[in-house]
Every structure is written in C-alpha cells, then in structure tokens.
Design a protein around this motif. Structure first.
Motif, PDB file in Angstrom:
ATOM      1  N   ASP A   1      43.867  33.137  41.442  1.00 18.82           N
ATOM      2  CA  ASP A   1      43.500  32.227  40.359  1.00 18.82           C
ATOM      3  C   ASP A   1      43.051  30.864  40.880  1.00 18.82           C
ATOM      4  O   ASP A   1      43.078  29.875  40.159  1.00 18.82           O
ATOM      5  CB  ASP A   1      44.658  32.056  39.371  1.00 18.82           C
ATOM      6  N   GLY A   2      42.611  30.833  42.143  1.00 20.26           N
ATOM      7  CA  GLY A   2      42.204  29.579  42.746  1.00 20.26           C
ATOM      8  C   GLY A   2      40.722  29.287  42.591  1.00 20.26           C
ATOM      9  O   GLY A   2      39.926  30.137  42.179  1.00 20.26           O
ATOM     10  N   ILE A   3      40.343  28.076  42.951  1.00 21.08           N
ATOM     11  CA  ILE A   3      38.958  27.620  42.822  1.00 21.08           C
ATOM     12  C   ILE A   3      38.037  28.403  43.758  1.00 21.08           C
ATOM     13  O   ILE A   3      36.917  28.771  43.383  1.00 21.08           O
ATOM     14  CB  ILE A   3      38.873  26.113  43.116  1.00 21.08           C
ATOM     15  N   GLY A   4      38.491  28.688  44.969  1.00 22.48           N
ATOM     16  CA  GLY A   4      37.657  29.394  45.924  1.00 22.48           C
ATOM     17  C   GLY A   4      37.245  30.762  45.436  1.00 22.48           C
ATOM     18  O   GLY A   4      36.057  31.124  45.475  1.00 22.48           O
ATOM     19  N   PHE A   5      38.219  31.538  44.972  1.00 25.62           N
ATOM     20  CA  PHE A   5      37.895  32.891  44.514  1.00 25.62           C
ATOM     21  C   PHE A   5      37.085  32.857  43.226  1.00 25.62           C
ATOM     22  O   PHE A   5      36.168  33.667  43.037  1.00 25.62           O
ATOM     23  CB  PHE A   5      39.167  33.707  44.317  1.00 25.62           C
ATOM     24  N   ALA A   6      37.385  31.911  42.343  1.00 29.41           N
ATOM     25  CA  ALA A   6      36.598  31.784  41.113  1.00 29.41           C
ATOM     26  C   ALA A   6      35.137  31.477  41.448  1.00 29.41           C
ATOM     27  O   ALA A   6      34.210  32.010  40.823  1.00 29.41           O
ATOM     28  CB  ALA A   6      37.178  30.681  40.234  1.00 29.41           C
ATOM     29  N   THR A   7      34.915  30.635  42.456  1.00 31.77           N
ATOM     30  CA  THR A   7      33.547  30.319  42.874  1.00 31.77           C
ATOM     31  C   THR A   7      32.875  31.535  43.499  1.00 31.77           C
ATOM     32  O   THR A   7      31.695  31.821  43.230  1.00 31.77           O
ATOM     33  CB  THR A   7      33.548  29.155  43.881  1.00 31.77           C
ATOM     34  N   ALA A   8      33.614  32.268  44.311  1.00 31.73           N
ATOM     35  CA  ALA A   8      33.064  33.480  44.923  1.00 31.73           C
ATOM     36  C   ALA A   8      32.610  34.471  43.854  1.00 31.73           C
ATOM     37  O   ALA A   8      31.543  35.095  43.978  1.00 31.73           O
ATOM     38  CB  ALA A   8      34.106  34.123  45.838  1.00 31.73           C
ATOM     39  N   LYS A   9      33.393  34.613  42.795  1.00 33.77           N
ATOM     40  CA  LYS A   9      33.006  35.521  41.710  1.00 33.77           C
ATOM     41  C   LYS A   9      31.749  35.043  41.007  1.00 33.77           C
ATOM     42  O   LYS A   9      30.865  35.842  40.672  1.00 33.77           O
ATOM     43  CB  LYS A   9      34.160  35.671  40.712  1.00 33.77           C
ATOM     44  N   PHE A  10      31.653  33.742  40.757  1.00 32.13           N
ATOM     45  CA  PHE A  10      30.449  33.178  40.144  1.00 32.13           C
ATOM     46  C   PHE A  10      29.209  33.538  40.966  1.00 32.13           C
ATOM     47  O   PHE A  10      28.189  33.978  40.432  1.00 32.13           O
ATOM     48  CB  PHE A  10      30.557  31.655  40.047  1.00 32.13           C
ATOM     49  N   LEU A  11      29.299  33.318  42.273  1.00 33.26           N
ATOM     50  CA  LEU A  11      28.164  33.543  43.150  1.00 33.26           C
ATOM     51  C   LEU A  11      27.814  35.025  43.237  1.00 33.26           C
ATOM     52  O   LEU A  11      26.632  35.400  43.255  1.00 33.26           O
ATOM     53  CB  LEU A  11      28.452  32.975  44.536  1.00 33.26           C
ATOM     54  N   ALA A  12      28.843  35.867  43.292  1.00 26.14           N
ATOM     55  CA  ALA A  12      28.611  37.308  43.340  1.00 26.14           C
ATOM     56  C   ALA A  12      27.939  37.801  42.060  1.00 26.14           C
ATOM     57  O   ALA A  12      26.994  38.600  42.099  1.00 26.14           O
ATOM     58  CB  ALA A  12      29.932  38.047  43.566  1.00 26.14           C
ATOM     59  N   GLU A  13      28.414  37.302  40.925  1.00 26.26           N
ATOM     60  CA  GLU A  13      27.832  37.711  39.639  1.00 26.26           C
ATOM     61  C   GLU A  13      26.393  37.227  39.490  1.00 26.26           C
ATOM     62  O   GLU A  13      25.604  37.814  38.743  1.00 26.26           O
ATOM     63  CB  GLU A  13      28.710  37.193  38.500  1.00 26.26           C
ATOM     64  N   ALA A  14      26.049  36.156  40.233  1.00 24.83           N
ATOM     65  CA  ALA A  14      24.675  35.643  40.200  1.00 24.83           C
ATOM     66  C   ALA A  14      23.758  36.401  41.153  1.00 24.83           C
ATOM     67  O   ALA A  14      22.559  36.118  41.206  1.00 24.83           O
ATOM     68  CB  ALA A  14      24.666  34.163  40.546  1.00 24.83           C
TER      69      ALA A  14
END
Length: 255
Positions: free
Chosen positions: A16-29
């Motif tokens: 639930d951290g910022i790093g993994f949330a950002t990784a998911k954003f980038l992957a989904e993009a």
C-alpha cells in the motif's frame, strides 16, 4: 500512454506504499516496469503488477550500496535495453525501518549518516547510474519522492530526515538544470500525511486536521508522480509538487 517505455521504480516493496502504487500506474499506462526493494517481498508485488510477465521485473537491492545499484541498473538494461523513467521512492519508510529520531544535539554520527544514506544517497546513486543512459538517448523522466518535511515544514526530532529530504529537492533542481537541454526532466513530489499500513495513530490524526479532513492515499501521490513521468509533462522540470491535502497553507492545524 507509455507503451514501449521502461520504468524503474525503487522502494516498491510495500503493498500500500507510494512506490508500488506508482509502479501500477505506469504499468497500466503501458510501460514495462522494474521494481526494487531491500527484501524478497518484492516478489509478491511483482505478482500483483497488472501486466504480462515479460513486461515486469523485480529485483532485491540495498540502494545504499553503490555496487548493488550498478548491478541493478545493469540488469534492467540487459533485460529491456533502456530506462526511460526513473522514480526514486526508496527511503526510510520504504525500508520498513522505524528510524531513530533524536534532538539535534543528541544525533549520533551514525544516526545522521544513516538518514542521509537511506533518504538522499539512494536517490543520488540510482540517478547517477541511470543518467548516462538517458543522456545517450536524449530522453528521460526522473521523479524523486521527497517529503514536505524538510523542504516546506518540519517537526521535533526530525533534523536528519528533514535535511535529507531538503537535500533531495536541491539535488532535483540542480540535476534538472544540467540536463534540461538533453530531453530529460527531473522533478520532485512532496507528500504530506499519507495513510499506509505503517502509519501511526498520530499520523492518521494529523491527516484528519488537514483542510481536506483526511490523510492522503498512496494512489493520490502516485497519480502526480505518473504525470511527471509522462511525455505530457515535458515542459515541467526542476519543480517540487506538494501533495498534502493543503496542509501547508494553514497556520492552525489543531482540531
């Protein structure tokens, strides 16, 4: 969209951290994403990334050690041939450690150095290793996850952490100035009170006293980081964007 691009996100081990949330954003993009952590819990995060196996990579590394950083970057380049996006999120919170917090006159040299190593040197080492490859390609997006603590505000017993995060913002601006004409942008995100699994009751309560009346969510910081990592943010560089629910605009923060 980020189809064909490659991102490296550090400090992505917390679900639930910022790093993994950002990784998911980038992957989904559409980006291929390499994620790192200091422990093998990064394997769990890899399984949760919403992309095909060939578009994701997990690596365990201690980013306070220069040789491990070099090997990490070499591995990502060997796998994907490029790094277009770097998100420097690794820091004290992402290590899972509870940092010792002393008053200025009681800070030991070891405590001071550890705060700088985890919160600033990790950013420097990874950026230094990745930058030459971005320069050769004449393209890059670097996003440093700093904090409002240090660059904007501070609190008791946070001198070492505050100094490290303020240094990260200064580093961001200097790097942005040097590489701006080479197609590379360098920006910082400064989160305020963000609720994660490691948040204390005090931190949650502080979040409730923001103008928005609640602590932030990791995904809300990640959305800003993902924007700065996008081609659309090509004319934004050397900036620090605060994501704190408006907390820094108010003088009285009590209930």
């Amino acid at each position: 969209m980020m189809s064909g691009q490659v991102a490296l996100v550090t400090g992505a081990g917390s679900a639930d951290g910022i790093g993994f949330a950002t990784a998911k954003f980038l992957a989904e993009a559409g980006a291929s994403v390499a994620i790192t952590s200091t422990t093998d819990r990064i394997e769990d995060r890899l399984a949760e990334l919403p992309v095909a196996d060939e578009k994701k990579l997990s690596l365990v590394a201690d980013l306070t050690r220069e040789r491990q950083v070099e090997r990490l970057v070499e591995r990502v380049l060997k796998t994907y041939g490029r790094i277009d996006i770097l998100v420097n999120n690794a820091g004290m919170i992402q290590t899972g450690e509870r940092a010792k917090a002393s008053r200025v006159h009681q800070i030991s040299t070891a405590e001071w150095q550890r705060a700088l190593d985890i919160n600033m040197n990790t950013c420097f080492y990874v950026t230094r290793a990745v930058m030459p490859h971005m320069l050769r390609r004449k393209y890059g997006r670097i996003v440093n996850v700093a904090s409002v603590t240090g660059p904007v505000v501070t609190f008791d017993r946070s001198a070492a952490y505050s100094a490290a995060k303020a240094a990260m913002v200064g580093f961001t601006r200097a790097a942005a100035l040097e590489v701006g004409r080479k197609g590379i942008t360098v920006n910082a995100v400064a989160p305020g009170w963000i609720q994660t699994a490691s948040s204390s009751k005090m931190e949650i309560e502080a979040g409730k006293n923001t103008p928005l009346g609640r602590p932030g969510r990791a995904v809300e910081v990640a959305a800003v980081a993902a924007f700065l990592a996008s081609e659309s943010a090509g004319y934004v560089t050397g900036q620090m964007i605060v994501v704190d629910g408006g907390n820094v605009i108010q003088e009285h923060k009590g209930g």
